[in-house]
Write a protein that holds these residues in place. Sequence first.
Motif, mmCIF file in Angstrom:
data_model
loop_
_atom_site.group_PDB
_atom_site.id
_atom_site.type_symbol
_atom_site.label_atom_id
_atom_site.label_comp_id
_atom_site.label_asym_id
_atom_site.label_seq_id
_atom_site.Cartn_x
_atom_site.Cartn_y
_atom_site.Cartn_z
ATOM 1 N N THR A 32 -11.644 -5.679 -0.074
ATOM 2 C CA THR A 32 -11.236 -6.963 -0.619
ATOM 3 C C THR A 32 -10.794 -7.940 0.468
ATOM 4 O OG1 THR A 32 -9.063 -5.984 -1.065
ATOM 5 C CG2 THR A 32 -10.609 -6.110 -2.911
ATOM 6 N N VAL B 56 -12.206 -2.990 -8.407
ATOM 7 C CA VAL B 56 -11.724 -4.333 -8.060
ATOM 8 C C VAL B 56 -11.682 -5.215 -9.301
ATOM 9 C CG1 VAL B 56 -12.118 -6.400 -6.654
ATOM 10 C CG2 VAL B 56 -12.637 -4.135 -5.718
ATOM 11 N N HIS C 155 -8.691 -11.259 -5.701
ATOM 12 C CA HIS C 155 -9.444 -10.022 -5.860
ATOM 13 C C HIS C 155 -8.489 -8.871 -5.574
ATOM 14 C CE1 HIS C 155 -13.573 -12.105 -4.992
ATOM 15 N NE2 HIS C 155 -12.930 -12.605 -6.027
#
Length: 352
Positions: free
Chosen positions: A123, A24, A72
């Motif tokens: 996410t 991420v 993100h």
Amino acid sequence: MTVIPPAGEQLFRLAEIHPLSDEVRRVVLSSVDGTPFPYQEGQFVCLRLPDGVQRSYSPASPCRNDGRIELHIRLLHGGHFSGWLTGDDRTGSVVSVSGPYGECVWRACGTPHSPVLMLGTGTGIAPLKALLEQALSADERRPITLYWGGRQESDLYLRDHFDALARRHAHFRFVPVLAEPTDSWHGQRGFVQDSIVGERPPLADATVYACGSPLMVASARAQLVDTLGLAPDRFLADAFVPAVAATAESSGHSALTVNAHANGQTHALKAAAGSPLMPVLAKAGLLAGVCGGQAACGTCRVLVPPPWSERLPRPDRQEARLLLALDSLPGHRLACRISMAADLDGLQLACG
């Protein structure tokens, strides 16, 4: 050279790119001309790369109207955006952003004691983080519980952040959940939606926000609304559809044929049984899919003629509402709401 964004879009520069985990990245966009980009926490935006490819993401921080957006972004193997983001140092690159889209926003309803429950995977935590931080900063006093699910501890890349928030705010509780934990894990185990069901929270006047995988969102809705009696209009959700279309080989499922007609040509496409239709058409360049499968933009509208239209489930409330707003004709459907079942092999449809 001056770059002019497409109509309805605003230019942003990638100001910061930092890893939150191995998979991420935290990407901060800054408006090129400093113009604010207002949005409501829980909504999402569409980001367009210089080559025209689009992806949808939810801001991960409250709106400050300072021309900055925090995203993100999970790196997907074979993903177009992932490859672009990691191929070179993209700091300073210019992209365009449109939106915001979506209705999964904060609702001040119920009593001061009505619980707020949040469920996230991966996410999908980004819009929940924005919602939570805005609510806490606005002195929201209703009890809030955040359930965040992952496979392993490394998936919970903001665990320390939420633990700290829970220590500072007595009415906020954070529950991390792992599906494949090690023996040293002392938290809850299994699927995140099952954790909330197992606790049997009072749902009579609760509000639930669910963001993450479509399977989690569908399962949570079924268990909380259909089984435990949560009011349907108190279940607010965004399900994230991967941009990379599944193939029969990668999914282990048989290949189904989709015959898509566009601009006087017929495109014979392959889709995996059980996969969503939208990424298949988007990968072939036949539709935009601006909102990422949220039934919020209408850019994935297709015409499905009989007898194929009769094999599709009836539109859910969100799809029906958007089609009505678009003045759609009979047979029009949203590709993001169509899943490729076995009886759709040979599906005929028209794009554009």
